[in-house]
Design a protein around this motif. Structure first.
Motif, mmCIF file in Angstrom:
data_model
loop_
_atom_site.group_PDB
_atom_site.id
_atom_site.type_symbol
_atom_site.label_atom_id
_atom_site.label_comp_id
_atom_site.label_asym_id
_atom_site.label_seq_id
_atom_site.Cartn_x
_atom_site.Cartn_y
_atom_site.Cartn_z
ATOM 1 N N VAL A 78 0.907 -1.266 -0.081
ATOM 2 C CA VAL A 78 0.179 -0.007 -0.113
ATOM 3 C C VAL A 78 0.756 1.360 0.134
ATOM 4 C CG1 VAL A 78 -1.854 1.327 1.073
ATOM 5 C CG2 VAL A 78 -1.966 -1.236 1.210
ATOM 6 N N LYS A 79 2.124 1.213 0.721
ATOM 7 C CA LYS A 79 3.031 2.258 0.882
ATOM 8 C C LYS A 79 3.543 2.729 -0.627
ATOM 9 C CE LYS A 79 6.799 4.261 3.319
ATOM 10 N NZ LYS A 79 7.797 4.177 4.394
ATOM 11 N N VAL A 80 3.804 1.584 -1.490
ATOM 12 C CA VAL A 80 4.306 1.668 -2.729
ATOM 13 C C VAL A 80 3.005 2.260 -3.661
ATOM 14 C CG1 VAL A 80 4.934 0.543 -4.762
ATOM 15 C CG2 VAL A 80 5.912 -0.014 -2.619
ATOM 16 N N ASP A 81 1.939 1.839 -3.440
ATOM 17 C CA ASP A 81 0.811 2.213 -4.338
ATOM 18 C C ASP A 81 0.643 3.616 -3.863
ATOM 19 O OD1 ASP A 81 0.603 -0.208 -5.346
ATOM 20 O OD2 ASP A 81 -1.336 -0.885 -4.038
ATOM 21 N N ALA A 82 0.493 4.170 -2.788
ATOM 22 C CA ALA A 82 0.130 5.244 -2.284
ATOM 23 C C ALA A 82 1.337 6.468 -2.784
ATOM 24 C CB ALA A 82 0.248 5.529 -0.793
ATOM 25 N N GLY A 83 2.517 5.825 -2.793
ATOM 26 C CA GLY A 83 3.601 6.692 -3.428
ATOM 27 C C GLY A 83 3.403 7.188 -5.011
ATOM 28 N N LYS A 84 2.952 5.988 -5.567
ATOM 29 C CA LYS A 84 2.712 6.170 -7.132
ATOM 30 C C LYS A 84 1.581 7.504 -7.347
ATOM 31 C CE LYS A 84 3.687 1.594 -8.290
ATOM 32 N NZ LYS A 84 3.404 0.180 -8.733
ATOM 33 N N VAL A 85 0.433 7.535 -6.391
ATOM 34 C CA VAL A 85 -0.310 8.633 -6.681
ATOM 35 C C VAL A 85 -0.247 10.103 -5.955
ATOM 36 C CG1 VAL A 85 -2.288 7.109 -7.151
ATOM 37 C CG2 VAL A 85 -2.057 7.682 -4.924
ATOM 38 N N GLY A 86 0.865 9.830 -5.088
ATOM 39 C CA GLY A 86 1.416 10.902 -4.319
ATOM 40 C C GLY A 86 0.895 11.329 -3.131
ATOM 41 N N VAL A 87 0.635 10.322 -2.584
ATOM 42 C CA VAL A 87 -0.179 10.235 -0.924
ATOM 43 C C VAL A 87 0.792 9.736 -0.052
ATOM 44 C CG1 VAL A 87 -1.984 9.417 0.096
ATOM 45 C CG2 VAL A 87 -2.612 10.159 -2.026
ATOM 46 N N ASP A 88 1.005 10.431 0.983
ATOM 47 C CA ASP A 88 1.645 9.901 2.075
ATOM 48 C C ASP A 88 0.911 9.210 3.188
ATOM 49 O OD1 ASP A 88 4.259 11.222 1.458
ATOM 50 O OD2 ASP A 88 3.647 12.871 2.242
ATOM 51 N N VAL A 89 1.257 8.075 3.652
ATOM 52 C CA VAL A 89 0.455 7.310 4.457
ATOM 53 C C VAL A 89 1.071 6.978 5.824
ATOM 54 C CG1 VAL A 89 -0.819 5.986 2.596
ATOM 55 C CG2 VAL A 89 1.191 5.137 3.350
ATOM 56 N N ALA A 90 0.504 6.748 6.857
ATOM 57 C CA ALA A 90 0.794 6.151 8.089
ATOM 58 C C ALA A 90 0.615 4.636 8.024
ATOM 59 C CB ALA A 90 0.332 7.092 9.330
ATOM 60 N N LEU A 91 1.306 3.891 8.314
ATOM 61 C CA LEU A 91 1.064 2.608 8.379
ATOM 62 C C LEU A 91 0.758 1.882 9.955
ATOM 63 C CD1 LEU A 91 4.030 1.423 5.819
ATOM 64 C CD2 LEU A 91 1.270 1.831 5.413
ATOM 65 N N VAL A 92 -0.260 1.083 10.288
ATOM 66 C CA VAL A 92 -0.442 0.641 11.530
ATOM 67 C C VAL A 92 -0.886 -1.039 11.438
ATOM 68 C CG1 VAL A 92 -1.950 0.655 13.292
ATOM 69 C CG2 VAL A 92 -1.355 2.871 12.178
ATOM 70 N N HIS A 93 -0.184 -1.605 12.221
ATOM 71 C CA HIS A 93 -0.212 -3.176 12.307
ATOM 72 C C HIS A 93 -0.909 -3.522 13.681
ATOM 73 C CE1 HIS A 93 1.437 -7.363 12.991
ATOM 74 N NE2 HIS A 93 0.187 -7.474 12.635
ATOM 75 N N VAL A 94 -1.894 -3.874 13.760
ATOM 76 C CA VAL A 94 -2.617 -4.547 14.932
ATOM 77 C C VAL A 94 -2.519 -6.002 15.019
ATOM 78 C CG1 VAL A 94 -4.637 -4.355 16.620
ATOM 79 C CG2 VAL A 94 -4.034 -2.060 15.337
ATOM 80 N N SER A 95 -1.847 -6.733 16.060
ATOM 81 C CA SER A 95 -1.988 -8.009 16.041
ATOM 82 C C SER A 95 -2.856 -8.758 17.127
ATOM 83 C CB SER A 95 -0.150 -8.462 16.412
ATOM 84 O OG SER A 95 -0.153 -8.098 17.559
ATOM 85 N N GLU A 96 -3.239 -9.729 16.769
ATOM 86 C CA GLU A 96 -4.000 -10.618 17.784
ATOM 87 C C GLU A 96 -5.404 -9.799 17.954
ATOM 88 O OE1 GLU A 96 -2.610 -13.586 20.242
ATOM 89 O OE2 GLU A 96 -0.482 -12.783 19.827
ATOM 90 N N ALA A 97 -6.053 -9.445 16.895
ATOM 91 C CA ALA A 97 -7.342 -8.561 17.360
ATOM 92 C C ALA A 97 -8.299 -9.025 16.517
ATOM 93 C CB ALA A 97 -6.981 -7.083 17.168
ATOM 94 N N ARG A 98 -9.486 -8.706 16.673
ATOM 95 C CA ARG A 98 -10.842 -8.970 16.024
ATOM 96 C C ARG A 98 -10.862 -7.740 14.926
ATOM 97 N NH1 ARG A 98 -15.221 -7.808 17.931
ATOM 98 N NH2 ARG A 98 -16.364 -8.634 16.294
#
Length: 149
Positions: A78-98
């Protein structure tokens, strides 16, 4: 109006349609973006109520490493895809959750104004479960939710 968009994704084709739509929307609106992926809890499938069960440290380390690797793969795409359209993204991973709970908590904690989510992810039983998670997000979200088919 929509200054911060939360994009939950599991890396599936359906989720990717939501990601693509949300990134284009964020670009057009100049919105901030947070991308979220959630990894599954450790499974106890096959365990009985009477069985004694304890995870070894090695088993948990391996499980956590695999979960982190899977999450990183999804988020980095997604970070690569966002870069292609010129959008900065914050990335979040939540583990062991519904998924629904993690999406709602992250939206609140990050101050999202809009959640853009695929209608369902994965296949088979997981598709039904994630479809029900999308329905739960729709029912409980405090902000607008845009579902992309």
């Amino acid at each position: 109006m929509h200054k911060h968009i939360l994009i939950p994704t599991d890396g599936s084709e359906t989720a990717q349609r939501g990601v693509d739509y949300a990134l284009a929307l964020a670009r057009d609106l100049g919105a901030k973006v947070t991308v979220l992926t959630i990894t599954d809890p450790y499974s106890r499938v096959g365990m009985t109520a009477r069985a004694s069960w304890r995870r070894s440290d090695e088993e948990m380390d391996e499980f956590n490493r695999r979960q982190k690797d899977a999450a990183d793969k999804v988020l980095n795409k997604v970070k690569v895809d966002a870069g292609k359209v010129g959008v900065d993204v914050a990335l979040v991973h939540v583990s062991e959750a519904r998924p629904a709970e993690a999406i709602l908590q992250t939206a609140g904690a990050r101050g999202a104004h809009l959640i853009v989510i695929g209608s369902h992810g994965r296949r088979g039983v997981n598709r039904l479960l994630l479809g029900s998670q999308t329905a739960e997000v729709l029912a409980r979200a405090a902000v607008p939710v845009l579902v992309v088919k």
